[in-house]
Design an enzyme around this catalytic site. Structure first.
Site, PDB file in Angstrom:
ATOM      1  N   LYS A 138       0.870  -1.187   0.000  1.00 43.36           N
ATOM      2  CA  LYS A 138       0.000   0.000   0.000  1.00 43.36           C
ATOM      3  C   LYS A 138       0.894   1.220   0.000  1.00 43.36           C
ATOM      4  CE  LYS A 138      -2.550   1.666   3.578  1.00 43.36           C
ATOM      5  NZ  LYS A 138      -3.713   1.793   4.460  1.00 43.36           N
ATOM      6  N   MET A 144      -5.612   3.920  18.038  1.00 37.29           N
ATOM      7  CA  MET A 144      -5.552   3.663  16.596  1.00 37.29           C
ATOM      8  C   MET A 144      -4.896   4.781  15.789  1.00 37.29           C
ATOM      9  SD  MET A 144      -6.967   0.766  16.821  1.00 37.29           S
ATOM     10  CE  MET A 144      -6.900   0.336  15.092  1.00 37.29           C
ATOM     11  N   GLY A 145      -4.657   5.941  16.414  1.00 40.98           N
ATOM     12  CA  GLY A 145      -4.182   7.083  15.626  1.00 40.98           C
ATOM     13  C   GLY A 145      -2.684   7.113  15.392  1.00 40.98           C
ATOM     14  N   ASP A 163       0.537   6.046  14.113  1.00 41.09           N
ATOM     15  CA  ASP A 163       1.045   5.109  13.099  1.00 41.09           C
ATOM     16  C   ASP A 163       2.362   5.619  12.506  1.00 41.09           C
ATOM     17  OD1 ASP A 163       0.035   7.295  11.792  1.00 41.09           O
ATOM     18  OD2 ASP A 163      -1.281   6.166  10.441  1.00 41.09           O
TER      19      ASP A 163
HETATM   20  P1  NAD Z   1      -8.414  13.445  10.186  1.00 37.67           P
HETATM   21  O1  NAD Z   1      -7.413  14.403   9.675  1.00 37.67           O
HETATM   22  O2  NAD Z   1      -9.702  13.305   9.480  1.00 37.67           O
HETATM   23  O3  NAD Z   1      -8.731  13.800  11.728  1.00 37.67           O
HETATM   24  C1  NAD Z   1      -7.674  14.125  12.613  1.00 37.67           C
HETATM   25  C2  NAD Z   1      -8.144  14.035  14.042  1.00 37.67           C
HETATM   26  O4  NAD Z   1      -7.047  14.355  14.911  1.00 37.67           O
HETATM   27  C3  NAD Z   1      -9.251  15.025  14.378  1.00 37.67           C
HETATM   28  O5  NAD Z   1     -10.057  14.460  15.403  1.00 37.67           O
HETATM   29  C4  NAD Z   1      -8.474  16.230  14.892  1.00 37.67           C
HETATM   30  O6  NAD Z   1      -9.246  17.070  15.711  1.00 37.67           O
HETATM   31  C5  NAD Z   1      -7.401  15.517  15.700  1.00 37.67           C
HETATM   32  N1  NAD Z   1      -6.194  16.320  15.884  1.00 37.67           N
HETATM   33  C6  NAD Z   1      -5.520  17.022  14.948  1.00 37.67           C
HETATM   34  N2  NAD Z   1      -4.442  17.606  15.499  1.00 37.67           N
HETATM   35  C7  NAD Z   1      -4.441  17.261  16.828  1.00 37.67           C
HETATM   36  C8  NAD Z   1      -3.599  17.554  17.925  1.00 37.67           C
HETATM   37  N3  NAD Z   1      -2.529  18.336  17.790  1.00 37.67           N
HETATM   38  N4  NAD Z   1      -3.904  17.007  19.147  1.00 37.67           N
HETATM   39  C9  NAD Z   1      -4.999  16.213  19.292  1.00 37.67           C
HETATM   40  N5  NAD Z   1      -5.843  15.903  18.270  1.00 37.67           N
HETATM   41  C10 NAD Z   1      -5.559  16.426  17.061  1.00 37.67           C
HETATM   42  O7  NAD Z   1      -7.656  12.070  10.305  1.00 37.67           O
HETATM   43  P2  NAD Z   1      -8.229  10.588  10.247  1.00 37.67           P
HETATM   44  O8  NAD Z   1      -8.245  10.109   8.836  1.00 37.67           O
HETATM   45  O9  NAD Z   1      -9.461  10.495  11.082  1.00 37.67           O
HETATM   46  O10 NAD Z   1      -7.015   9.801  10.956  1.00 37.67           O
HETATM   47  C11 NAD Z   1      -6.755   9.986  12.332  1.00 37.67           C
HETATM   48  C12 NAD Z   1      -5.410   9.375  12.655  1.00 37.67           C
HETATM   49  O11 NAD Z   1      -5.450   7.965  12.435  1.00 37.67           O
HETATM   50  C13 NAD Z   1      -4.247   9.890  11.782  1.00 37.67           C
HETATM   51  O12 NAD Z   1      -3.131  10.098  12.639  1.00 37.67           O
HETATM   52  C14 NAD Z   1      -3.977   8.739  10.825  1.00 37.67           C
HETATM   53  O13 NAD Z   1      -2.636   8.706  10.388  1.00 37.67           O
HETATM   54  C15 NAD Z   1      -4.306   7.570  11.724  1.00 37.67           C
HETATM   55  N6  NAD Z   1      -4.624   6.332  11.024  1.00 37.67           N
HETATM   56  C16 NAD Z   1      -4.170   5.169  11.572  1.00 37.67           C
HETATM   57  C17 NAD Z   1      -4.452   3.975  10.965  1.00 37.67           C
HETATM   58  C18 NAD Z   1      -3.992   2.681  11.572  1.00 37.67           C
HETATM   59  O14 NAD Z   1      -4.065   1.639  10.936  1.00 37.67           O
HETATM   60  N7  NAD Z   1      -3.550   2.688  12.805  1.00 37.67           N
HETATM   61  C19 NAD Z   1      -5.197   3.952   9.770  1.00 37.67           C
HETATM   62  C20 NAD Z   1      -5.685   5.157   9.257  1.00 37.67           C
HETATM   63  C21 NAD Z   1      -5.399   6.349   9.898  1.00 37.67           C
END
Ligand code: NAD
Length: 320
Positions: free
Chosen positions: A66, A218-219, A221
């Protein structure tokens, strides 16, 4: 090679399909039949990240990559911040087999991983779901969690509170009361907490979280991201999709670097799925799933989509 554009994906994979595909993939990893190659993930500046996740499932016959990342300027241009494409190759010949839009698949496979952790590790009497984060992935996470536990209500916190009403609409669709709360209230009330933000520093502290809580983090990564305090990770029984990613790009990177957690104490969730680890040991234990997102999840859901598209005659076949 079959090209399956993003617009076709929703009709080719249900959340239930994603759950089954990711469970099978985590189990194959735990049996040593499938493995992920080292992740390449690079910062491009201005918060943009780009990289490659690749792997091989010997039994499932999947080889692929990917390519994609996170582009935080997209939302203001009417696009989602996550952008990716999945490429599948014949593991015997290396010939390209398919290119599949990866945006919805990423959301579905990430939500599936979190839901599998809740299914296997949360207390069976969990009633309150806490959501930290309200971006694109959050709604998928909420929907998937609601499939594996009978939640009574949802409490939520987000750094940008103006994003919470959209998550509230998802809760309303599911018939769940939704309340925006402080982090202290969220931790005091939630039985299960999902963190799904792009935060560079911890928001949720150990003192916020009650004993017996299950967290799906989950965030995080990428190196340098962090959603929860390292002391909370150290307090919990830690599970992950893959230990190598957990300690390098996952939520556990900080606790391990600080010497608060030994990498050897982190359990792959697949071991719980194949019965090699009991999972939660007591009602009072804090369990934490560090979901870093592995290539094999992407390949597993993409392979299902390709199979279904071929059966239905969908997608564009090209010679390469
Ligand atoms: P998005 O950009 O749509 O949303 C971002 C979120 O993070 C929002 O809730 C925002 O308010 C919050 N945020 C932004 N800056 C912040 C900060 N400084 N402190 C606290 N919160 C903050 O993103 P998304 O597509 O919902 O993805 C969210 C996260 O998940 C990203 O970091 C992305 O890389 C990660 N992700 C992980 C996986 C995995 O497999 N683990 C898969 C997809 C996405």
């Amino acid at each position: 090679m079959l090209i399956i554009p993003e617009a076709l994906i929703a009709g080719l994979l249900t959340p239930e399909d994603a759950f089954a595909a990711v469970e099978a993939c985590f189990a194959a990893m735990a049996r040593g039949q499938a493995y992920n190659f080292p992740v390449v993930r690079e910062a491009l500046g201005e918060g943009r990240q780009y990289g490659f996740k690749s792997g091989l499932d010997r039994v499932g016959g999947q080889l692929g990559v990917k390519a994609g990342g996170y582009f935080p300027g997209n939302a203001s241009k009417g696009m989602i911040n996550h952008q990716s494409s999945i490429f599948l190759f014949d593991p015997e010949t290396g010939r390209p087999q398919a290119m599949v839009g990866g945006n919805l698949l990423t959301a579905l496979r990430t939500a599936a991983a979190s839901a599998i952790s809740i299914d296997r590790l949360a207390r069976s009497d969990a009633r309150v779901l806490g959501m930290v984060g309200a971006g694109h992935q959050a709604g998928f996470q909420l929907r998937a969690a609601a499939r594996v536990r009978r939640f009574d209500r949802v409490v939520a916190w987000n750094l940008h509170p103006e994003m919470l009403p959209r998550l509230g609409e998802v809760a309303a669709e599911l018939g769940l009361p939704f309340e925006a709360v402080t982090l202290a209230q969220l931790g005091a009330e939630a039985d299960v907490i999902i963190t799904i933000t792009s935060a560079p520093a911890a928001s949720l502290m150990s003192a916020h979280v009650r004993d017996g809580t299950h967290l799906a983090c989950m965030g995080t990564d990428t190196k340098g991201k962090q959603e929860v305090e390292a002391a909370l990770v150290a307090r919990a029984a830690v599970f992950t999709d893959e230990v190598a990613q957990s300690v390098s790009i996952g939520e556990a990177q900080h606790a391990v670097a600080a010497g608060l957690l030994d990498a050897g104490a982190i359990t792959p969730l697949g071991q719980v799925l194949i019965g090699e680890h009991p999972g939660r040991m007591s009602p009072g234990q804090v369990t934490l799933f560090d979901g870093t997102g592995v290539a094999l999840q992407d390949l597993a859901v993409a392979a299902r989509v390709v199979e279904r598209a071929r059966a239905l005659g969908l997608g564009l076949e090209v010679e390469v």
